[in-house]
Design an enzyme around this catalytic site. Structure first.
Site, short mmCIF file in Angstrom:
data_model
loop_
_atom_site.label_atom_id
_atom_site.label_comp_id
_atom_site.label_asym_id
_atom_site.label_seq_id
_atom_site.Cartn_x
_atom_site.Cartn_y
_atom_site.Cartn_z
CG ASP A 71 42.02 33.46 39.93
OD1 ASP A 71 41.50 34.40 40.56
OD2 ASP A 71 41.45 32.91 38.97
CG HIS A 290 38.05 35.35 40.55
ND1 HIS A 290 38.96 34.71 39.74
CD2 HIS A 290 36.98 35.62 39.76
CE1 HIS A 290 38.46 34.60 38.51
NE2 HIS A 290 37.26 35.16 38.49
CB SER A 499 36.13 33.70 35.97
OG SER A 499 36.85 34.82 35.58
#
Length: 556
Positions: A71, A290, A499
């Site tokens: 990520d 994220h 996600s």
């Protein structure tokens, strides 16, 4: 009399309005009684029965399971990502696979003879060394780095805004001081023979100050790398003063789990890894919030607030940064391949069902002891060619030969058919996860006043893939309030997407692998996949190409 009547009329109107307002709120409160804030949907566990599983088997909480997060990187200082329930370190390795934080430190210098304790940095500054540093060789590797290259895109604007505010405050003081100086000189020095020339000079200075515009100067820092006789160590002059006397040098993150802040303005945490015998320094910062959020969904642990825990609070995290800070966190082929190679080097076929010999260690000098069991990749792009390419071939090796379970997001391009992305929906060895939303999540995360039936989010990508595969393996809750990096100035944040469903499924599978390991059972990715798909819950009203084989259920 008319005035009195008018006043009484307005009083009566105000009283009527107030009473209507009061009674309407009483009716609303009667229909919607005030209760304690429900916490079950903050990070959904009931929908997959993970909570029931943990209540029944608390020892299978993800302990002894290592998850690689492909990520934007993971902030090792984030709330909830410090320790496991057993007191183990949560984030056990942080690697920048993109090279965005790399510093060339191949230049070697020695202490100056005329000025012991000092070396010349690559910036040209005289750097004062910490006398406590042990460097038997006497050789110092030096390099420089523009700090702004390390900043996540979301941090850049905040730093610029804060620096501009500070600049404007200081600039206003200078302008006011110069104006006062001109006024004072005008009043007291009119008889001075150089009056006109001095006044003209002061006015020019004032004009220059007024016309001066804010501009952000890049922050360039010196980096020093050396070997203490046992490990390579590095120090970074984040203060830009050339003084290292109070700076302790850090080694590779996985050795001592040490990280620091760039400064108190950015609140950006960084750690280091050192390669090529000291010739390359990797400064690792996350490229966005994220990855930390994803890691929190998998395995965050809050000793005092268990309702905020991730799905598998006992699991440990290896952060493989594939989002390049220089590209606004976009993934690169180089970063993806490096991340997979790292997993190949640090995974094991020992518990794999097939009778394979253990792979030889690829890096004999690498002392990392952990073995990766799971990958979560909440990244993806559209693809017209299915199940082909270098990344897919390496993924197949990771799964089929090394026994690592690979979970990925299906994509956020729904609701049309065949909108699954790559690699989640296009790689046959990778489990693509769709995003489901329950009534409980609608209430807690979105505070919807009118509930609708449980469903997959409209934007969750649908199968089949273009080569006829299912596309979506299973679905999991696609929203969560989870931890974010310190530089965001928040403890947690709501995010939605496949996600988020991917790490939810990953956390559930981590619980299963934890139970398998503790009971000494053999496992393989295909066995685990079949068990997950065959026990998934069919949800009435949700078509198979949206939900896949169903909603993942772990407490079977």
């Amino acid at each position: 009399k008319q005035t009195k009547k008018t006043n009484l009329f307005f009083v009566f109107r105000k009283l009527t309005f107030f009473l209507n307002f009061l009674f309407s709120h009483i009716l609303i409160m009667a229909n919607y009684p005030v209760t304690d804030f429900p916490t079950t949907g903050i990070l959904p566990k009931e929908e997959t029965e993970a909570k029931k599983f943990l209540d029944a088997y608390p020892e299978y909480n993800g302990d002894d399971v290592v998850v690689a997060i492909f990520d934007t990187g993971v902030d090792p200082g984030a709330d909830g990502l410090q320790i496991t329930p057993n007191g183990k370190k949560k984030v056990i390795d942080v690697i920048d696979c993109t090279g965005s934080g790399d510093v060339d430190t191949s230049k070697i210098v020695k202490e100056e003879k005329k000025k012991p304790g000092y070396i010349k940095g690559l910036s040209g500054k005289k750097l004062k060394l910490n006398p406590d540093w042990n460097n038997p060789s006497g050789e110092w590797h030096v390099g420089i780095k523009i700090v702004e290259e390390l900043y996540p895109r979301g941090l850049v604007n905040r730093v610029k805004t804060e620096r501009k505010k500070q600049w404007e405050k200081e600039h206003a003081v200078l302008v006011t001081t110069m104006k006062e100086k001109i006024d004072e000189y005008t009043l007291k020095n009119k008889k001075d023979e150089n009056y006109e020339a001095i006044l003209a000079d002061l006015k020019i200075q004032y004009k220059i100050l007024i016309e001066n515009k804010f501009d952000v100067a890049d922050k360039v820092v010196d980096c020093v790398v050396f070997n203490d006789g046992k490990n390579w160590r590095a120090a970074i002059d984040t203060e830009e003063n050339g003084d290292f006397t109070k700076v302790s040098a850090m080694t590779d993150y996985w050795r001592e789990y040490e990280y620091r802040k760039i400064d108190e303005v950015t609140m950006l945490n960084y750690c280091v890894n050192i390669y090529d015998n000291g010739n390359t320094l990797s400064i690792v910062c996350d490229a966005g919030a994220h990855g930390t959020h994803v890691a929190g969904i998998v395995s965050a642990y809050y000793p005092d607030n268990p309702e905020l825990n991730g799905i598998a609070p006992g699991a440990q995290i290896v952060a493989c940064k594939i989002g390049d800070s220089r590209l606004g966190s976009m993934e690169t082929g180089l970063g993806l391949i490096r991340a997979l190679i790292h997993v190949l080097q640090h995974s094991s076929s020992k518990n794999f069902q097939y009778d394979q010999e253990e792979k030889e260690e690829k890096e004999k000098d690498d002392e990392r002891k952990y073995k990766i069991d799971l990958i979560n990749m909440s990244y993806g792009e559209p693809a017209t060619i299915q199940n082909k390419g270098k990344f897919i071939s390496l993924s197949n090796e990771v799964v089929n030969k090394n026994g690592v379970v690979f979970i990925s997001s299906a994509g956020n391009s729904g609701p049309a058919l065949s909108t699954v992305g790559a690699p989640g929906g296009s790689g046959t060895t990778i489990m693509g996860i769709g995003a489901y939303v329950s009534e409980n999540m609608m209430n807690i995360e979105y505070r919807m006043r009118e509930m609708v039936k449980e469903n997959n989010y409209t934007w969750s990508s649908r199968g089949p893939s273009l080569d006829g595969e299912y596309g979506v393996s299973v679905s999991a809750p696609g929203g969560a309030i989870a931890p974010v990096p310190e530089w965001t100035l928040n403890k947690s944040q709501l995010m939605n997407g496949t996600s988020m469903s991917s790490p939810n499924a990953c956390g559930n599978i981590a619980l299963l692998i934890s139970a398998i390991k503790k009971n000494g059972f053999k496992r393989s990715p295909i066995r685990i996949r079949r068990s997950i798909e065959n026990t998934a819950k069919k949800v009435k009203g949700i078509e198979p190409f949206a939900i896949g084989h169903g909603l993942i259920q772990i407490n079977i």
